[in-house]
Design a protein around this motif. Structure first.
Motif, PDB file in Angstrom:
ATOM      1  N   GLY A 164      -2.771  12.713  -5.988  1.00  0.00           N
ATOM      2  CA  GLY A 164      -1.921  12.187  -7.049  1.00  0.00           C
ATOM      3  C   GLY A 164      -2.511  10.965  -7.714  1.00  0.00           C
ATOM      4  N   THR A 165      -1.824  10.488  -8.735  1.00  0.00           N
ATOM      5  CA  THR A 165      -2.239   9.296  -9.454  1.00  0.00           C
ATOM      6  C   THR A 165      -1.017   8.664 -10.101  1.00  0.00           C
ATOM      7  OG1 THR A 165      -3.823   8.417 -11.066  1.00  0.00           O
ATOM      8  CG2 THR A 165      -2.707  10.472 -11.650  1.00  0.00           C
ATOM      9  N   SER A 166      -1.124   7.396 -10.459  1.00  0.00           N
ATOM     10  CA  SER A 166      -0.043   6.664 -11.118  1.00  0.00           C
ATOM     11  C   SER A 166      -0.636   5.893 -12.283  1.00  0.00           C
ATOM     12  CB  SER A 166       0.627   5.715 -10.120  1.00  0.00           C
ATOM     13  OG  SER A 166       1.608   4.914 -10.758  1.00  0.00           O
ATOM     14  N   HIS A 201       5.964   3.335 -19.476  1.00  0.00           N
ATOM     15  CA  HIS A 201       6.706   3.773 -18.304  1.00  0.00           C
ATOM     16  C   HIS A 201       5.702   4.200 -17.220  1.00  0.00           C
ATOM     17  CE1 HIS A 201      10.584   3.838 -20.433  1.00  0.00           C
ATOM     18  NE2 HIS A 201       9.904   4.315 -21.464  1.00  0.00           N
ATOM     19  N   GLN A 202       5.875   3.660 -16.015  1.00  0.00           N
ATOM     20  CA  GLN A 202       4.983   4.060 -14.930  1.00  0.00           C
ATOM     21  C   GLN A 202       5.223   5.530 -14.591  1.00  0.00           C
ATOM     22  OE1 GLN A 202       2.845   1.800 -14.391  1.00  0.00           O
ATOM     23  NE2 GLN A 202       1.593   2.888 -12.907  1.00  0.00           N
ATOM     24  N   GLY A 231       0.803  -1.219   0.000  1.00  0.00           N
ATOM     25  CA  GLY A 231       0.000   0.000   0.000  1.00  0.00           C
ATOM     26  C   GLY A 231       0.831   1.261   0.000  1.00  0.00           C
ATOM     27  N   ASN A 232       0.175   2.397   0.137  1.00  0.00           N
ATOM     28  CA  ASN A 232       0.833   3.709   0.197  1.00  0.00           C
ATOM     29  C   ASN A 232       1.799   3.914  -0.971  1.00  0.00           C
ATOM     30  OD1 ASN A 232      -0.090   4.906   2.892  1.00  0.00           O
ATOM     31  ND2 ASN A 232       0.605   2.866   3.497  1.00  0.00           N
ATOM     32  N   LEU A 233       1.274   3.717  -2.180  1.00  0.00           N
ATOM     33  CA  LEU A 233       2.109   3.772  -3.381  1.00  0.00           C
ATOM     34  C   LEU A 233       2.789   5.123  -3.551  1.00  0.00           C
ATOM     35  CD1 LEU A 233       1.162   2.388  -6.861  1.00  0.00           C
ATOM     36  CD2 LEU A 233       2.122   4.675  -6.672  1.00  0.00           C
TER      37      LEU A 233
END
Length: 545
Positions: free
Chosen positions: A443-445, A477-478, A384-386
Motif C-alpha cells: 500500500g501507499t499513502s 485529502h490524505q 510507525g505502522n501507518l
C-alpha cells in the motif's frame, strides 16, 4: 580553530559533562533536551529558535537523534562557536556517520594549519547587488541561500529602504513564526508582521507581501497568499529545514514561473556568520548529503533493493538527492530513518552508471496482540505502522493490524527520465520483493489528486481510505491505496473497496448510491456510538442512512 573563527563540533556522552568539554566557557548557550529541567526547551520546539544567533548550541540526543534540529540549529551558531551533541549510539549508522565525518575533517596535513579567515564587511558585494535588484517592486523576487548568508538582513534592508522612499506603501511580512523573522524585523522595525494563517483570512490585496523562511510554510498557503496579495519578496533556506528548502525551491519556483509575472531568482553564497570553508558547515553538508551528488554510481544498469546503510556512498547520495528534489517535504530526519531503521528499504533503478529512480518502502505489521484492541478503540497510536493502524482504527478492521504490509513511502524518478514508465517498473520490483518477503498487502499513502490516483490505479492499487480533513501541508485529502498480494483476501476486503470508492466520490462532491448495508458502515457507526471515534472522523459513514 578558535584563532580562525571556525566553529567546532563537540561530542559529549552525558548532559552533565558537556560544559567541561568546551575550550572556553560561555553563558549564552541554547540547550534543547527532551528530559525535564535539562534544557531551555524540548527538541520539538527547535524551530522557535531559527533566526537567532548563539555562540553555543547543545542538543541532547540521549533518547533520540533529531537530525532536523541539528541541521537547522547549526546555522544559528556564530563564528568561533560550538555545536555540542550529547549521546552515545554505537549501533546507530547516522551517529557513527556524524562522528567519522567530523574526525576526517580534523585530519589536517602536517605543516598546513588552517588559515585565518576574517568575516566579511557588511553588506557584502553580493548583498549590495541583491539589495539594488530588490528595489524593483514590480517583480517577484525569490531569494534562496544556505543558512548564515544574510538573506533576512537584506530583505529587512530592502523593506526599510522602500518605507523611507514610499512611506504610504503597505508592506506585510509573514513567516512560519514571528521569531523566524527576527533579523528582518530588527532591520525594518516599522514593518507589520502578520501570522500567515491570519493573512489568509484578511485578503487585503493592496499590500506588498514578504515571506521569510518560506520553506516552513505549506506550499498551498504560499500559493494562496500570492493570489490574495501582491508578492514582492520571498526567501528560503535551501537546506536543513523541515520540508527541505531545496525541494521547496524547485517546486515553488516552477509554480511561480507558471502563475506569476516577472519572477526573478536570486542566490547568496558567501557566509557572513562564520568564515568561508567553516568545517562545521562542511561536516553538515557531507553527512546529510546536501551537496551535489557525484556523477557516477557503483552499478551500470538494473534494479537493486537493499537497505540504505548497505549502499556505497555515491549511490546513497544520488538516491537521496532524488528524494530531496522530488519531495519538498523530505528532510534530514529521513536520512537518519533510512540508515537506522531496519524496517526501511530502498529500491534503486540504475542507468548508465547513475541512479535515475528510487522507491523508498517499509515493512509494517503485524502488531502485537496486546496493542490491537487499544488501537481499535483509539486509546493507542504507537509511532510507525501507518497502514495497519489507519485501516484498523478509521475503518475498524482488526485484520489490518495482524497483516504484514509493505508501504511505499516515496518514489522519485530523475526529471530527464520521467514519463518512460520507470516509476511503474520500480513499483513492479517492489511488489515482487514484497511477495518474496511474505507481505500480504502492498500500500501507499499520499495527498489525493486525480493524476496521482490514476497513476496508482494503473499500477493495480485500489482506494482504501480517504480522509475528509485536508492535510495542513499539501491542502489535499490524505488518501490510502493498496493491493492484496496473496490468493486469499480478508472477508471484508471487497466491502472495504466498495466503501472506499463511495467515500472518495462523496468527498469529491458526488453523493453516489447508499451503502447503508455495507458492514464497514455499521462497524464505524458502532465505534462512534461507543465513543472510540469522533464524529468528524466518521462523517461519510454517518451520512449513510
Amino acid at each position: 580553530m578558535l584563532t580562525t573563527g571556525y566553529r567546532q563540533l563537540i561530542f559529549a556522552t552525558h548532559m552533565n559533562s558537556w560544559q567541561q568539554l568546551l575550550p572556553a566557557p560561555t553563558d549564552l548557550s541554547l540547550v534543547l533536551s527532551d528530559s525535564p529541567s535539562q534544557g531551555d526547551a524540548t527538541l520539538s520546539r527547535y524551530r522557535d529558535y531559527l533566526g537567532h544567533e548563539y555562540p553555543c548550541v547543545v542538543i541532547d540526543c540521549t533518547n533520540s537523534i533529531h537530525v532536523d534540529a541539528i541541521a537547522a540549529l547549526a546555522g544559528t551558531i556564530t563564528a568561533g562557536g560550538y555545536l555540542v551533541l550529547v549521546g552515545n549510539h554505537p549501533t546507530s549508522a547516522i551517529w557513527q556517520r556524524f562522528k567519522s565525518a567530523w574526525s576526517e575533517l580534523q585530519q589536517i596535513p602536517q605543516g598546513q594549519p588552517p588559515q585565518a579567515s576574517e568575516l566579511p564587511a557588511l553588506p557584502t558585494q553580493q548583498q549590495r547587488t541583491l539589495l539594488k535588484d530588490l528595489n524593483n517592486t514590480a517583480a517577484v523576487h525569490i531569494v534562496t541561500a544556505p543558512r548564515g548568508r544574510g538573506k533576512s538582513h537584506v530583505l529587512g534592508a530592502a523593506i526599510a529602504e522602500l518605507s523611507e522612499h514610499q512611506p504610504d506603501r503597505r508592506v506585510v511580512v509573514t513567516a512560519p513564526r514571528k521569531a523566524n523573522a527576527r533579523v528582518l524585523l530588527n532591520k525594518a522595525p516599522k514593518v507589520q508582521f502578520v501570522a500567515w494563517d491570519k493573512l489568509l483570512k484578511e485578503k487585503k490585496a493592496d499590500a506588498l507581501l514578504v515571506i521569510d523562511e518560506a520553506a516552513g510554510l505549506p506550499l498551498w498557503a504560499i500559493q494562496q497568499l500570492c493570489n490574495d496579495y501582491t508578492p514582492w519578496l520571498m526567501a528560503t533556506t535551501v537546506e536543513g529545514y523541515e520540508g527541505c528548502g531545496r525541494g521547496f525551491a524547485i517546486h515553488f519556483s516552477q509554480w511561480a514561473s507558471e502563475h506569476l509575472a516577472n519572477v526573478q531568482q536570486h542566490a547568496l553564497e558567501q557566509p557572513i556568520r562564520w568564515p568561508i570553508n567553516d568545517p562545521l558547515e562542511r561536516w553538515l553538508q557531507q553527512t546529510l548529503l546536501l551537496t551535489k551528488a557525484p556523477a557516477d554510481a557503483s552499478r551500470n544498469e538494473g534494479l537493486l533493493t537493499t537497505q540504505a546503510r548497505q549502499l556505497p556512498e555515491a549511490d546513497l547520495h544520488q538516491a537521496f538527492e532524488l528524494l530531496l528534489e522530488a519531495h519538498y517535504q523530505s528532510s534530514p530526519n529521513d536520512l537518519a530513518l533510512l540508515l537506522d531503521d531496519s524496517s526501511q528499504f530502498i529500491t534503486l533503478l540504475y542507468h548508465q552508471q547513475r541512479v535515475i529512480g528510487v522507491c523508498w518502502h517499509a515493512l509494517e505489521g503485524p502488531l502485537q496482540d496486546d496493542l490491537c484492541k487499544p488501537i481499535i478503540q483509539g486509546k493507542r497510536r504507537p509511532p510507525g505502522n501507518l497502514l495497519p493502524q489507519a485501516i484498523g482504527y478509521y475503518l475498524q478492521q482488526p485484520w489490518a493490524l495482524k497483516t504484514r504490509w509493505c508501504r511505499i513511502t516515496r518514489i522519485a524518478v530523475h526529471p530527464d527520465f520521467r514519463r518512460r514508465h520507470y516509476a511503474s517498473a520500480l513499483i513492479a520490483e517492489v511488489k515482487a520483493w514484497a511477495k518474496h518477503n511474505q507481505c500480504e498487502a502492498l500500500g501507499t499513502s499520499f495527498g489525493y489528486s486525480p493524476a496521482l490516483a490514476k497513476f496508482w490505479q494503473h499500477n493495480g492499487f485500489t482506494a482504501i481510505r480517504t480522509s475528509n480533513k485536508r492535510d495542513r501541508v499539501s491542502a489535499r485529502h490524505q488518501h490510502i491505496r493498496a493491493c492484496w498480494l496473496t490468493d486469499t483476501a480478508p472477508t471484508n476486503w471487497h466491502p472495504l473497496v466498495d466503501y472506499a470508492q463511495a467515500e472518495l466520490q462523496w468527498i469529491n462532491g458526488n453523493p453516489g448510491c447508499s451503502l447503508s448495508a455495507n458492514p464497514i458502515i455499521q462497524q464505524i457507526k458502532k465505534a462512534v456510538a461507543n465513543g472510540y471515534m469522533p464524529e468528524a472522523a466518521a462523517a461519510f459513514a454517518l451520512s449513510q442512512g
